[in-house]
Write a protein that holds these residues in place. Structure first.
Motif, PDB file in Angstrom:
ATOM      1  N   ALA A  71       0.834  -1.212   0.000  1.00 34.41           N
ATOM      2  CA  ALA A  71       0.000   0.000   0.000  1.00 34.41           C
ATOM      3  C   ALA A  71       0.864   1.255   0.000  1.00 34.41           C
ATOM      4  CB  ALA A  71      -0.924  -0.008   1.214  1.00 34.41           C
ATOM      5  N   ALA A  72       1.921   1.247   0.801  1.00 37.66           N
ATOM      6  CA  ALA A  72       2.810   2.413   0.859  1.00 37.66           C
ATOM      7  C   ALA A  72       3.507   2.623  -0.479  1.00 37.66           C
ATOM      8  CB  ALA A  72       3.835   2.234   1.972  1.00 37.66           C
ATOM      9  N   LYS A  73       3.961   1.544  -1.099  1.00 38.80           N
ATOM     10  CA  LYS A  73       4.625   1.670  -2.397  1.00 38.80           C
ATOM     11  C   LYS A  73       3.652   2.193  -3.452  1.00 38.80           C
ATOM     12  CE  LYS A  73       7.675  -0.906  -4.147  1.00 38.80           C
ATOM     13  NZ  LYS A  73       8.244  -2.042  -4.873  1.00 38.80           N
ATOM     14  N   ALA A  74       2.428   1.731  -3.403  1.00 43.45           N
ATOM     15  CA  ALA A  74       1.420   2.201  -4.362  1.00 43.45           C
ATOM     16  C   ALA A  74       1.159   3.691  -4.180  1.00 43.45           C
ATOM     17  CB  ALA A  74       0.134   1.404  -4.198  1.00 43.45           C
ATOM     18  N   THR A  75       1.092   4.135  -2.931  1.00 47.30           N
ATOM     19  CA  THR A  75       0.867   5.555  -2.653  1.00 47.30           C
ATOM     20  C   THR A  75       2.047   6.400  -3.123  1.00 47.30           C
ATOM     21  OG1 THR A  75      -0.503   5.041  -0.721  1.00 47.30           O
ATOM     22  CG2 THR A  75       0.459   7.251  -0.829  1.00 47.30           C
ATOM     23  N   LEU A  76       3.255   5.926  -2.901  1.00 45.43           N
ATOM     24  CA  LEU A  76       4.459   6.679  -3.253  1.00 45.43           C
ATOM     25  C   LEU A  76       4.734   6.644  -4.750  1.00 45.43           C
ATOM     26  CD1 LEU A  76       6.635   5.455  -0.268  1.00 45.43           C
ATOM     27  CD2 LEU A  76       5.906   7.817  -0.641  1.00 45.43           C
ATOM     28  N   GLY A  77       4.366   5.564  -5.409  1.00 50.11           N
ATOM     29  CA  GLY A  77       4.575   5.454  -6.845  1.00 50.11           C
ATOM     30  C   GLY A  77       6.039   5.636  -7.237  1.00 50.11           C
ATOM     31  N   ASP A  78       6.268   6.458  -8.270  1.00 49.81           N
ATOM     32  CA  ASP A  78       7.619   6.678  -8.784  1.00 49.81           C
ATOM     33  C   ASP A  78       8.477   7.532  -7.868  1.00 49.81           C
ATOM     34  OD1 ASP A  78       6.979   5.194 -10.990  1.00 49.81           O
ATOM     35  OD2 ASP A  78       6.488   6.919 -12.262  1.00 49.81           O
ATOM     36  N   ARG A  79       7.903   8.008  -6.774  1.00 50.23           N
ATOM     37  CA  ARG A  79       8.693   8.816  -5.836  1.00 50.23           C
ATOM     38  C   ARG A  79       9.703   7.965  -5.082  1.00 50.23           C
ATOM     39  NH1 ARG A  79       4.290  10.990  -2.102  1.00 50.23           N
ATOM     40  NH2 ARG A  79       6.127  11.735  -0.951  1.00 50.23           N
ATOM     41  N   VAL A  80       9.537   6.643  -5.089  1.00 49.23           N
ATOM     42  CA  VAL A  80      10.444   5.756  -4.351  1.00 49.23           C
ATOM     43  C   VAL A  80      10.841   4.584  -5.229  1.00 49.23           C
ATOM     44  CG1 VAL A  80       8.603   4.328  -3.346  1.00 49.23           C
ATOM     45  CG2 VAL A  80      10.804   4.533  -2.165  1.00 49.23           C
ATOM     46  N   VAL A  81      12.067   4.130  -5.077  1.00 48.58           N
ATOM     47  CA  VAL A  81      12.521   2.901  -5.711  1.00 48.58           C
ATOM     48  C   VAL A  81      13.157   2.041  -4.622  1.00 48.58           C
ATOM     49  CG1 VAL A  81      14.753   3.927  -6.387  1.00 48.58           C
ATOM     50  CG2 VAL A  81      13.909   1.889  -7.555  1.00 48.58           C
ATOM     51  N   VAL A  82      12.806   0.765  -4.616  1.00 47.67           N
ATOM     52  CA  VAL A  82      13.328  -0.167  -3.608  1.00 47.67           C
ATOM     53  C   VAL A  82      14.325  -1.097  -4.284  1.00 47.67           C
ATOM     54  CG1 VAL A  82      12.759  -1.992  -1.947  1.00 47.67           C
ATOM     55  CG2 VAL A  82      11.192  -0.048  -2.266  1.00 47.67           C
ATOM     56  N   LEU A  83      15.555  -1.104  -3.780  1.00 44.89           N
ATOM     57  CA  LEU A  83      16.614  -1.961  -4.295  1.00 44.89           C
ATOM     58  C   LEU A  83      16.869  -3.094  -3.318  1.00 44.89           C
ATOM     59  CD1 LEU A  83      19.192   0.776  -5.452  1.00 44.89           C
ATOM     60  CD2 LEU A  83      17.244  -0.175  -6.710  1.00 44.89           C
ATOM     61  N   GLY A  84      17.003  -4.320  -3.834  1.00 43.49           N
ATOM     62  CA  GLY A  84      17.225  -5.471  -2.958  1.00 43.49           C
ATOM     63  C   GLY A  84      18.412  -6.297  -3.414  1.00 43.49           C
TER      64      GLY A  84
END
Length: 418
Positions: A71-84
């Motif tokens: 849900a948080a990633k959907a809200t943030l959209g392109d404002r955040v990128v998660v690297l693993g």
């Protein structure tokens, strides 16, 4: 899935230290690197520590945490990128926008200049690298500040500076008739930003396990010798593959005169190796390979180049985490593959390729105990704080250090893996 894979994959199997079933926020309260780390790995007093995680994230069921992350990633959209990183637990990898080794993730950080935040699910030195390569207005976040690296901590700025002073006093600083400097510093990615900056200031370059051979070749184009730190095994394995004799690779032991070597040994040296290592990869042995070959005739053995040289020489293939992944993908159905690297990656490959028998060489090897500290609870926390407009656990490298380190990192990115 074969019985070998089942043994390695089920919770509580002998492949892991049972202490790793403990929630990481409990481990964070104790000194040290956590279960599975070597008793010889003494964590520096100044190592970053993680503050208390809010109780709601520690008490939430796994399903709830995963839904909150999505849900948080959907809200943030392109404002955040998660690297693993490849070594992250599956519960984190499923939320990563990019999964890779340190070289690939450094490039991935560059490919998102418009993201407001880069959430790096890895360890501290990787997040520092992302901050150096990212734009100043971008925030780089490490979900758990206690996710460090024992290898990186084996080389600190003071000890490396002392080593450099001793070597330049012995060799001088003037180039030879071919224009080659007496010694070129090369650091593995697994080190602090301060050491990347040191390398940048002294004409050196950063390497990863993917491009170490390319980097060493370039270093020898510029210098007569190489000082390689902090991982002795990657340096030795790469140099031996280039045809350099082990007799020309003295081991530098910090805080000993001449690193514990004679001046003659240092004068003859081609590669001066730092006395550092990875606690996970140094556990693999030739005996484990021999046992795998005896138990599974025709087994293919692939190991990480952070393993000791005899292990690399006894294996069929040695390569980075991405090389290991691609070898497994290319293997024919029914193939049996024994792998010498971190168990999370091995288990993930086994699950992804049920038509092959894939197992870890070491039946008691543990996950990288610091990578393990990135838990969905921490990831949910930092993402929901971003949604609320708060940046927590930001990793920031000062401008002067960043400028020098970026020089060495850009040389690394230009040295493409062979």
């Amino acid at each position: 899935m074969t019985s070998v894979q089942l043994q390695l994959s089920r919770p509580g199997a002998d492949s892991c230290d049972t202490g790793l079933t403990t929630a990481p926020w409990d481990i964070d309260l104790a000194p040290g690197y956590g279960p599975g780390a070597s008793a010889d790995d003494v964590i520096p007093a100044a190592a970053p520590r993680q503050g208390e995680l809010p109780a709601e994230y520690k008490q939430a069921p796994d399903a709830e945490l995963h839904e909150r992350i999505r849900a948080a990633k959907a809200t943030l959209g392109d404002r955040v990128v998660v690297l693993g990183h490849f070594y992250q637990r599956d519960e984190i990898v499923e939320h990563a926008d990019y999964v890779g080794d340190s070289f690939q993730l450094a490039n991935a950080a560059l490919e998102h200049p418009h993201a407001e935040a880069i959430v790096f699910c890895g360890v501290h030195f990787m997040a520092e690298t992302a901050d150096i390569l990212s734009r100043p207005e971008q925030s780089v976040i490490l979900p758990n500040l206690a996710a460090g690296c024992s290898m990186a901590d084996m080389a600190n700025e003071d000890d490396v500076e002392a080593c450099w002073d001793a070597l330049t006093e012995l060799y001088g600083t003037e180039p030879d008739a071919e224009g080659k400097l007496p010694v070129i510093p090369v650091t593995y990615m697994n080190c602090s930003a301060a050491l990347k900056a040191f390398v940048g200031r002294h004409g050196g370059i950063v390497c990863t396990s993917s491009n170490a051979a390319t980097v060493l070749e370039r270093a020898f184009e510029a210098g007569q010798r190489v000082l390689f730190f902090p991982d002795q095994h990657l340096g030795r394995n790469t140099a031996v593959a280039m045809g350099i004799s082990q007799d020309l690779m003295p081991l530098w032991r910090p805080r000993k005169p001449n690193g514990g070597n004679t001046e003659a040994e240092l004068m003859d040296a081609k590669v001066i190796l730092w006395n550092g290592f990875c606690s996970v990869h140094k556990r693999f042995s030739v005996a484990q390979i021999e046992q795998a070959r005896a138990q599974y005739p025709g087994v293919q053995v692939v190991v990480h180049p952070e393993c000791p040289l005899p292990v690399v020489q006894a294996a069929d293939v040695a390569g980075s985490t991405d090389v290991i992944r691609r070898m497994v993908e290319a293997a024919e159905p029914g193939a049996t593959i024994a792998i010498g690297t971190e168990i999370n990656l091995v288990n993930r490959l086994a699950a992804q390729h049920p038509d092959k028998t894939i197992f870890c060489l070491d039946p008691v090897v543990c996950p990288c105990s610091t990578m393990y500290r990135i838990h969905p609870g921490y990831l949910a926390w930092v993402l929901e704080e971003l949604v609320a407009g708060n940046v927590v656990n930001r990793i920031s490298v000062d401008e002067e250090t960043s400028a020098d380190a970026k020089v060495a990192l850009e040389r690394m990115l230009a040295a493409l893996p062979r």
